[in-house]
Design a protein around this motif. Structure first.
Motif, PDB file in Angstrom:
ATOM      1  N   ARG A 170       0.830  -1.211   0.000  1.00 18.99           N
ATOM      2  CA  ARG A 170       0.000   0.000   0.000  1.00 18.99           C
ATOM      3  C   ARG A 170       0.865   1.262   0.000  1.00 18.99           C
ATOM      4  O   ARG A 170       0.540   2.242  -0.669  1.00 18.99           O
ATOM      5  CB  ARG A 170      -0.937  -0.010   1.211  1.00 18.99           C
ATOM      6  N   LEU A 171       1.961   1.230   0.742  1.00 17.48           N
ATOM      7  CA  LEU A 171       2.885   2.367   0.739  1.00 17.48           C
ATOM      8  C   LEU A 171       3.518   2.545  -0.642  1.00 17.48           C
ATOM      9  O   LEU A 171       3.695   3.681  -1.116  1.00 17.48           O
ATOM     10  CB  LEU A 171       3.967   2.176   1.805  1.00 17.48           C
ATOM     11  N   LEU A 172       3.862   1.440  -1.270  1.00 14.27           N
ATOM     12  CA  LEU A 172       4.396   1.502  -2.627  1.00 14.27           C
ATOM     13  C   LEU A 172       3.394   2.150  -3.568  1.00 14.27           C
ATOM     14  O   LEU A 172       3.738   3.047  -4.353  1.00 14.27           O
ATOM     15  CB  LEU A 172       4.740   0.090  -3.108  1.00 14.27           C
ATOM     16  N   ALA A 173       2.146   1.718  -3.473  1.00 11.72           N
ATOM     17  CA  ALA A 173       1.107   2.240  -4.365  1.00 11.72           C
ATOM     18  C   ALA A 173       0.858   3.723  -4.144  1.00 11.72           C
ATOM     19  O   ALA A 173       0.776   4.508  -5.095  1.00 11.72           O
ATOM     20  CB  ALA A 173      -0.187   1.448  -4.173  1.00 11.72           C
ATOM     21  N   VAL A 174       0.748   4.132  -2.895  1.00 11.95           N
ATOM     22  CA  VAL A 174       0.432   5.532  -2.618  1.00 11.95           C
ATOM     23  C   VAL A 174       1.610   6.447  -2.915  1.00 11.95           C
ATOM     24  O   VAL A 174       1.435   7.651  -3.149  1.00 11.95           O
ATOM     25  CB  VAL A 174      -0.042   5.699  -1.151  1.00 11.95           C
ATOM     26  N   SER A 175       2.823   5.888  -2.961  1.00 10.42           N
ATOM     27  CA  SER A 175       3.985   6.708  -3.300  1.00 10.42           C
ATOM     28  C   SER A 175       3.938   7.192  -4.742  1.00 10.42           C
ATOM     29  O   SER A 175       4.562   8.205  -5.085  1.00 10.42           O
ATOM     30  CB  SER A 175       5.281   5.913  -3.070  1.00 10.42           C
ATOM     31  N   VAL A 176       3.194   6.493  -5.586  1.00 13.36           N
ATOM     32  CA  VAL A 176       3.144   6.846  -7.012  1.00 13.36           C
ATOM     33  C   VAL A 176       2.558   8.238  -7.231  1.00 13.36           C
ATOM     34  O   VAL A 176       3.215   9.106  -7.832  1.00 13.36           O
ATOM     35  CB  VAL A 176       2.389   5.769  -7.811  1.00 13.36           C
ATOM     36  N   PRO A 177       1.333   8.538  -6.773  1.00 11.41           N
ATOM     37  CA  PRO A 177       0.824   9.898  -6.985  1.00 11.41           C
ATOM     38  C   PRO A 177       1.588  10.952  -6.190  1.00 11.41           C
ATOM     39  O   PRO A 177       1.697  12.097  -6.634  1.00 11.41           O
ATOM     40  CB  PRO A 177      -0.632   9.805  -6.529  1.00 11.41           C
ATOM     41  N   VAL A 178       2.124  10.568  -5.031  1.00 15.98           N
ATOM     42  CA  VAL A 178       2.897  11.522  -4.229  1.00 15.98           C
ATOM     43  C   VAL A 178       4.152  11.951  -4.982  1.00 15.98           C
ATOM     44  O   VAL A 178       4.439  13.145  -5.124  1.00 15.98           O
ATOM     45  CB  VAL A 178       3.258  10.926  -2.858  1.00 15.98           C
ATOM     46  N   VAL A 179       4.899  10.980  -5.482  1.00 17.92           N
ATOM     47  CA  VAL A 179       6.102  11.291  -6.252  1.00 17.92           C
ATOM     48  C   VAL A 179       5.729  12.034  -7.532  1.00 17.92           C
ATOM     49  O   VAL A 179       6.430  12.966  -7.957  1.00 17.92           O
ATOM     50  CB  VAL A 179       6.887  10.005  -6.572  1.00 17.92           C
ATOM     51  N   GLY A 180       4.626  11.639  -8.150  1.00 15.25           N
ATOM     52  CA  GLY A 180       4.176  12.331  -9.349  1.00 15.25           C
ATOM     53  C   GLY A 180       3.942  13.812  -9.102  1.00 15.25           C
ATOM     54  O   GLY A 180       4.373  14.662  -9.890  1.00 15.25           O
ATOM     55  N   LEU A 181       3.267  14.143  -8.006  1.00 15.31           N
ATOM     56  CA  LEU A 181       3.021  15.547  -7.676  1.00 15.31           C
ATOM     57  C   LEU A 181       4.319  16.288  -7.378  1.00 15.31           C
ATOM     58  O   LEU A 181       4.489  17.451  -7.766  1.00 15.31           O
ATOM     59  CB  LEU A 181       2.077  15.644  -6.483  1.00 15.31           C
ATOM     60  N   VAL A 182       5.247  15.623  -6.696  1.00 12.13           N
ATOM     61  CA  VAL A 182       6.543  16.246  -6.395  1.00 12.13           C
ATOM     62  C   VAL A 182       7.280  16.582  -7.696  1.00 12.13           C
ATOM     63  O   VAL A 182       7.840  17.676  -7.839  1.00 12.13           O
ATOM     64  CB  VAL A 182       7.398  15.321  -5.505  1.00 12.13           C
ATOM     65  N   LEU A 183       7.259  15.672  -8.645  1.00 14.25           N
ATOM     66  CA  LEU A 183       7.928  15.924  -9.920  1.00 14.25           C
ATOM     67  C   LEU A 183       7.258  17.049 -10.692  1.00 14.25           C
ATOM     68  O   LEU A 183       7.922  17.862 -11.344  1.00 14.25           O
ATOM     69  CB  LEU A 183       7.953  14.653 -10.770  1.00 14.25           C
ATOM     70  N   TRP A 184       5.934  17.096 -10.620  1.00 13.83           N
ATOM     71  CA  TRP A 184       5.208  18.151 -11.326  1.00 13.83           C
ATOM     72  C   TRP A 184       5.504  19.519 -10.713  1.00 13.83           C
ATOM     73  O   TRP A 184       5.816  20.482 -11.418  1.00 13.83           O
ATOM     74  CB  TRP A 184       3.713  17.873 -11.284  1.00 13.83           C
ATOM     75  N   VAL A 185       5.439  19.606  -9.399  1.00 14.06           N
ATOM     76  CA  VAL A 185       5.661  20.884  -8.721  1.00 14.06           C
ATOM     77  C   VAL A 185       7.131  21.288  -8.775  1.00 14.06           C
ATOM     78  O   VAL A 185       7.459  22.440  -9.043  1.00 14.06           O
ATOM     79  CB  VAL A 185       5.179  20.810  -7.254  1.00 14.06           C
ATOM     80  N   GLY A 186       8.020  20.327  -8.526  1.00 15.24           N
ATOM     81  CA  GLY A 186       9.433  20.656  -8.434  1.00 15.24           C
ATOM     82  C   GLY A 186      10.142  20.812  -9.763  1.00 15.24           C
ATOM     83  O   GLY A 186      11.084  21.604  -9.881  1.00 15.24           O
ATOM     84  N   GLN A 187       9.705  20.056 -10.781  1.00 14.26           N
ATOM     85  CA  GLN A 187      10.395  20.068 -12.067  1.00 14.26           C
ATOM     86  C   GLN A 187       9.524  20.540 -13.224  1.00 14.26           C
ATOM     87  O   GLN A 187      10.031  20.724 -14.326  1.00 14.26           O
ATOM     88  CB  GLN A 187      10.898  18.657 -12.405  1.00 14.26           C
ATOM     89  N   GLY A 188       8.232  20.714 -12.972  1.00 14.91           N
ATOM     90  CA  GLY A 188       7.332  20.965 -14.089  1.00 14.91           C
ATOM     91  C   GLY A 188       7.256  19.748 -14.988  1.00 14.91           C
ATOM     92  O   GLY A 188       7.008  19.854 -16.192  1.00 14.91           O
ATOM     93  N   ASN A 189       7.475  18.569 -14.410  1.00 10.34           N
ATOM     94  CA  ASN A 189       7.535  17.313 -15.153  1.00 10.34           C
ATOM     95  C   ASN A 189       6.120  16.787 -15.360  1.00 10.34           C
ATOM     96  O   ASN A 189       5.492  16.269 -14.436  1.00 10.34           O
ATOM     97  CB  ASN A 189       8.380  16.300 -14.376  1.00 10.34           C
TER      98      ASN A 189
END
Length: 230
Positions: A170-189
């Motif tokens: 479950r932690l693995l799964a929930v890390s996906v959108p969390v990391v996705g948002l970090v990349l979007w906010v931090g890198q504009g990725n």
């Protein structure tokens, strides 16, 4: 250096989703799974498009998504055109092959193709809805399959989150959108944001898909369940 970091973080996000997909379908079941023919067909389209690009210099101009060129089909054909060089094309083809196979084994062929199509159309529609022009929510720079692939991969993470009682998974799964948002906010990725979209849609579709029998039994949820048909 920034380009290298961008590529590494984008690849790391895909690794998280790949691991989620493996956990969802069950690593020990992979050898017993049927050939995912819809995924094979999708991959063949991607390979064929690259061969077309290599053999026809006008392929990109004909099939990319350049808004200055007319053609309703471009939103679809541009996904199978690749403009990231040799390594980018190899990465995109390899990831679409693996993720589409995992997605078919869980979502089954028709729903996998529908979710992939949603990954093609949804970012563009969100851009239009909010009048977004400077910071597109679609990773495609007129061409490329990575956005739709990351979108599809994120649906597997959503299914894992709601299909397992294992805390680590479950932690693995929930890390996906969390990391996705970090990349979007931090890198504009934009790969990060389409990942969030895919995760949300996967979570929304999952209950109905289960009721209608459109998903295979998930070993993450039922370790002793038989392997479902593809």
């Amino acid at each position: 250096m920034s380009t290298v970091l961008f590529n590494l973080t984008t690849a790391a996000l895909m690794v998280l989703m790949f691991k989620s997909g493996i956990a969802l379908v069950g690593e020990d079941t992979l050898r017993r799974r049927p050939v995912p023919w819809a995924a094979v067909g999708l991959t063949a389209l991607a390979v064929g498009a690259v061969v077309l690009q290599v053999t026809w210099s006008g392929a990109m101009a004909r099939f990319d998504a350049d808004p200055s060129r007319a053609g309703w089909w471009r939103v679809f054909t541009s996904v199978f055109m690749q403009n990231g060089g040799v390594l980018g094309a190899v990465w995109n083809i390899a990831t679409i092959a693996v993720i589409a196979a995992l997605a078919q084994w869980f979502w089954r062929g028709p729903l996998m193709l529908l979710l992939f199509t949603a990954g093609i159309l949804l970012p563009q529609q969100i851009d239009a809805l909010f009048g977004e022009t400077a910071r597109s929510t679609d990773p495609r720079n007129f061409a490329g399959s990575s956005g739709a692939t990351y979108f599809l991969a994120a649906t597997l993470a959503a299914a894992l989150l709601f299909g397992t009682a294992d805390r680590t998974q479950r932690l693995l799964a929930v890390s996906v959108p969390v990391v996705g948002l970090v990349l979007w906010v931090g890198q504009g990725n934009a790969h990060g944001l389409v990942t969030v979209y895919g995760f949300v849609l996967g979570a929304a579709v999952l209950p109905a898909a289960r009721r209608l029998g459109l998903t295979a039994p998930a070993p993450a949820a039922c370790p002793e369940a038989p392997v479902g048909r593809s």
